[in-house]
Design a protein around this motif. Sequence first.
Motif, PDB file in Angstrom:
ATOM      1  N   LEU A  99      50.895  60.248 -93.684  1.00 58.54           N
ATOM      2  CA  LEU A  99      50.508  61.794 -94.309  1.00 58.54           C
ATOM      3  C   LEU A  99      51.474  61.841 -95.711  1.00 58.54           C
ATOM      4  CD1 LEU A  99      49.927  63.609 -91.287  1.00 58.54           C
ATOM      5  CD2 LEU A  99      48.130  62.969 -92.944  1.00 58.54           C
ATOM      6  N   ALA A 116      51.683  71.341 -96.313  1.00 59.26           N
ATOM      7  CA  ALA A 116      50.384  70.410 -96.292  1.00 59.26           C
ATOM      8  C   ALA A 116      50.289  69.464 -94.904  1.00 59.26           C
ATOM      9  CB  ALA A 116      50.367  69.433 -97.307  1.00 59.26           C
ATOM     10  N   ILE A 117      51.399  69.009 -94.663  1.00 62.62           N
ATOM     11  CA  ILE A 117      51.341  67.987 -93.658  1.00 62.62           C
ATOM     12  C   ILE A 117      51.015  68.878 -92.224  1.00 62.62           C
ATOM     13  CG2 ILE A 117      52.818  66.632 -91.746  1.00 62.62           C
ATOM     14  CD1 ILE A 117      54.134  65.642 -94.785  1.00 62.62           C
ATOM     15  N   ASP A 119      49.564  71.767 -92.031  1.00 65.60           N
ATOM     16  CA  ASP A 119      47.947  72.128 -92.020  1.00 65.60           C
ATOM     17  C   ASP A 119      47.087  70.875 -91.656  1.00 65.60           C
ATOM     18  OD1 ASP A 119      45.861  73.749 -93.101  1.00 65.60           O
ATOM     19  OD2 ASP A 119      45.395  72.290 -94.456  1.00 65.60           O
ATOM     20  N   ALA A 120      47.628  69.873 -91.947  1.00 70.37           N
ATOM     21  CA  ALA A 120      46.644  68.649 -91.657  1.00 70.37           C
ATOM     22  C   ALA A 120      46.713  68.411 -90.201  1.00 70.37           C
ATOM     23  CB  ALA A 120      47.147  67.177 -92.377  1.00 70.37           C
ATOM     24  N   ALA A 149      42.555  63.198 -93.400  1.00 68.23           N
ATOM     25  CA  ALA A 149      43.357  64.153 -93.272  1.00 68.23           C
ATOM     26  C   ALA A 149      44.386  63.931 -94.505  1.00 68.23           C
ATOM     27  CB  ALA A 149      44.210  64.015 -92.108  1.00 68.23           C
ATOM     28  N   MET A 153      44.464  67.022 -97.281  1.00 70.19           N
ATOM     29  CA  MET A 153      45.915  67.999 -97.360  1.00 70.19           C
ATOM     30  C   MET A 153      46.242  68.382 -98.682  1.00 70.19           C
ATOM     31  SD  MET A 153      48.580  64.923 -96.470  1.00 70.19           S
ATOM     32  CE  MET A 153      50.117  65.772 -96.375  1.00 70.19           C
TER      33      MET A 153
END
Length: 236
Positions: A99, A116-117, A119-120, A149, A153
């Motif tokens: 990720l 962002a991670i 959220d993933a 993902a 992201m």
Amino acid sequence: MFLEVNDVVAGYTKEVSILNGVQFAAEEGKVTVILGPNGAGKSTLLRTVYGYLKPRRGEVRFRGELLNGRRPSEMLRHGIAYLLQGHSVFPSMSVEENLELGAWIFGKDRQARARAIEDAYDHFPRLREKRRGAAGLLSGGEQRALEIARLVMTSPKLLLLDEPSVGLMPKLVDSVYEEIARLKDRKMTVVMVDQNVKKAVAIADQVYVLKLGANSYDGPQADFLLRMDEIVKGWL
């Protein structure tokens, strides 16, 4: 229209065209599925949209902007992400390291990468549970979820998916389409090429069919379902 392909002719050699005047459009926030027999030009269409192939004729427009001549390396910054056929995870690296590679677009902004991670993980909770484990130890369906993902992201406006369930065991296929359906719930625009007609159409809003590099059918999901036996006759 959000994404438009107008009268596109394209191919891998100058002598042979795979796409022969294809017309295509995708609405914002919808799932558009492209179907057709092997060799119809489905994957070639996605590669042309993403800049791997340059149209010899016609236009590709995204949110009104002409994409002809844009390089694939520019597309993510324009809000377009592309999931190729086959697996693209780095098997010896952890889920989280995979990720982190997808977060390159945030540059040195560590907070943006971390958000962002997270959220993933919020949208793909199975990945959170296995974040420290090697990506190669995930099931085929989980690896596909990781690939999706890693793309979403970055919050792309348009996601191109090429055969998302290819190579997966039948019992894992449903989980992949469940993940794609969740993208639809997030109002993400998805254009998907697929051979799994029933699974793909089940989550589609609009359906296109290509044959021999040209349009054969387009219409809403409900119409396709009513006419499916007629439309797919001879190639399913």
